[in-house]
Design an enzyme around this catalytic site. Structure first.
Site, mmCIF file in Angstrom:
data_model
loop_
_atom_site.group_PDB
_atom_site.id
_atom_site.type_symbol
_atom_site.label_atom_id
_atom_site.label_comp_id
_atom_site.label_asym_id
_atom_site.label_seq_id
_atom_site.Cartn_x
_atom_site.Cartn_y
_atom_site.Cartn_z
ATOM 1 C CE LYS A 167 -4.338 1.039 2.296
ATOM 2 N NZ LYS A 167 -5.135 1.232 0.560
HETATM 3 C C1 PLP Z 1 -4.871 -1.613 -4.226
HETATM 4 C C2 PLP Z 1 -6.375 -1.902 -3.196
HETATM 5 N N1 PLP Z 1 -6.565 -3.310 -3.198
HETATM 6 C C3 PLP Z 1 -7.201 -3.662 -2.341
HETATM 7 C C4 PLP Z 1 -7.894 -2.928 -1.277
HETATM 8 C C5 PLP Z 1 -8.955 -3.574 -0.245
HETATM 9 O O1 PLP Z 1 -8.212 -3.161 0.796
HETATM 10 P P1 PLP Z 1 -8.755 -3.464 2.398
HETATM 11 O O2 PLP Z 1 -10.138 -4.259 2.531
HETATM 12 O O3 PLP Z 1 -7.747 -4.064 3.613
HETATM 13 O O4 PLP Z 1 -9.189 -2.037 2.756
HETATM 14 C C6 PLP Z 1 -7.796 -1.481 -1.491
HETATM 15 C C7 PLP Z 1 -7.638 -0.362 -0.244
HETATM 16 O O5 PLP Z 1 -8.911 -0.401 -0.215
HETATM 17 C C8 PLP Z 1 -6.375 -1.207 -2.091
HETATM 18 O O6 PLP Z 1 -6.004 0.474 -2.047
#
Ligand code: PLP
Length: 338
Positions: A167
């Site tokens: 992230k």
């Molecule tokens: C690229 C990406 N994939 C998936 C997610 C989902 O992850 P999470 O459920 O931890 O928010 C996120 C963020 O929300 C993201 O930025």
């Protein structure tokens, strides 16, 4: 999302951020134009949801601990060293949520970022800092209508390029290209493929398909962010609905032949998909299993299911911060790690 959030919920209440190890008015939480993270995207962040519980006048923060654990674990990938302990991050977050008195669904944004004003992207020159702010957040994507989704022309950043599991701020240029193209072309969102051409995820959300009563989702090595909501869906599907989930490589054309589909994520929540590349998903209506999972998800994130209380950090806005921190087992000093 509203820019100056407290005017939306409480016009008299000032808005604070946590910045350089203290709580400051949001206007004072500013960085230099020479900041490493601004120049090179060298930050990693989390997005956490706080759900407003009107009867209790409380904010229910969903899986806060897991978000910080992910941030701290993945910070290693980029040499972005955590500035505080896990407990300190949790305490700071509860304190900021309480201080901002945001009586609405909200977004909580912690960021670890490189600073130090050195020229050149070498990571170990800079120091890491931590900042945190909150903002109101309703629906990030429409969760009621059924989304019209395309397959992006862009490819997902790769684990050997900008590792998506971390992230990282800079990686969201990839997200920006994907979602912007989708909207320019009249779609609500996009699914992005890996360099091998298999399905990865949405622009900022994970993807689930339903085929013959089973959940299908790309595995952790498909350049996805290992979503915390994804994990919640896998758990709820198994424990509450007795549905089997399969994590595996998914072909593009499986999007066109599945019975149901949805995105999930902190922003997306559970967002049904009813169309991929101008082909209806199933009969083109939101599927029954998707609806069930969506209802279950909202019960859980609003602390209505005692079995999942561990996922919920409830901050009562009318109780003192000390009372909240004590109840949550977080009552300590807010000192940064030396
Ligand atoms: C690229 C990406 N994939 C998936 C997610 C989902 O992850 P999470 O459920 O931890 O928010 C996120 C963020 O929300 C993201 O930025």
């Amino acid at each position: 999302m509203t820019a100056s959030h407290n005017s939306a919920s409480n016009p008299s209440s000032p808005e604070f951020a946590y910045f350089k190890n203290q709580f400051v008015p949001i206007e004072e939480a500013t960085i230099s134009v020479k900041t490493h993270a601004f120049l090179y995207g060298t930050s990693i962040f989390e997005g956490i949801r706080g759900y407003w519980l009107p009867e209790e006048r409380a904010i229910c923060i969903f899986r806060m601990r897991e978000h910080y654990q992910r941030m701290m674990r993945n910070s290693k990938i980029f040499f972005i060293h955590p500035t505080h302990t896990l407990e300190e991050y949790l305490r700071t977050t509860v304190s900021l949520v309480h201080k901002n008195q945001l009586a609405t669904d909200s977004y909580i944004r912690p960021t670890l970022y490189k600073t130090g004003n050195t020229i050149g992207p070498y990571m170990e020159n800079g120091i890491t800092e931590f900042c945190l702010w909150t903002s109101p957040l309703g629906q990030y994507v429409d969760i009621n209508k059924g989304l019209k989704v395309c397959v992006s022309n862009w490819r997902r950043v790769d684990d050997n390029a900008i590792p998506p599991r971390a992230k990282a701020g800079g990686a969201y240029m990839n997200t920006a290209l994907i979602v912007t193209e989708a909207k320019f072309n009249g779609f609500d969102e996009a699914v992005v493929l890996t360099h091998e051409g298999t399905v990865s995820e949405g622009s900022a959300m994970n993807l689930f398909l339903i085929q013959n009563g089973k959940l299908l989702t790309p595995g952790k090595t498909e350049n996805i962010l290992e979503g915390i909501t994804r994990d919640a869906v896998l758990t709820l599907a198994k424990q509450e609905l007795g549905i089997e989930s399969i994590e595996r490589t998914i072909d593009r054309t499986e999007l066109y032949t599945c019975d149901e589909a949805f995105f999930c994520g902190t922003g997306a929540q559970i967002a049904p998909i009813t169309n991929f590349d101008n082909r209806p998903v199933g009969d083109g209506e939101i599927g029954p299993l998707t609806r069930k999972l969506q209802n279950l998800y909202f019960d859980v994130v609003k602390n209505k299911r005692p079995e999942y209380q561990d996922w919920c950090t409830v901050v009562y806005l009318d109780k003192s911060l000390d009372e909240n921190l004590k109840r949550l087992g977080l009552a300590e000093n807010l000192n940064p790690v030396p």
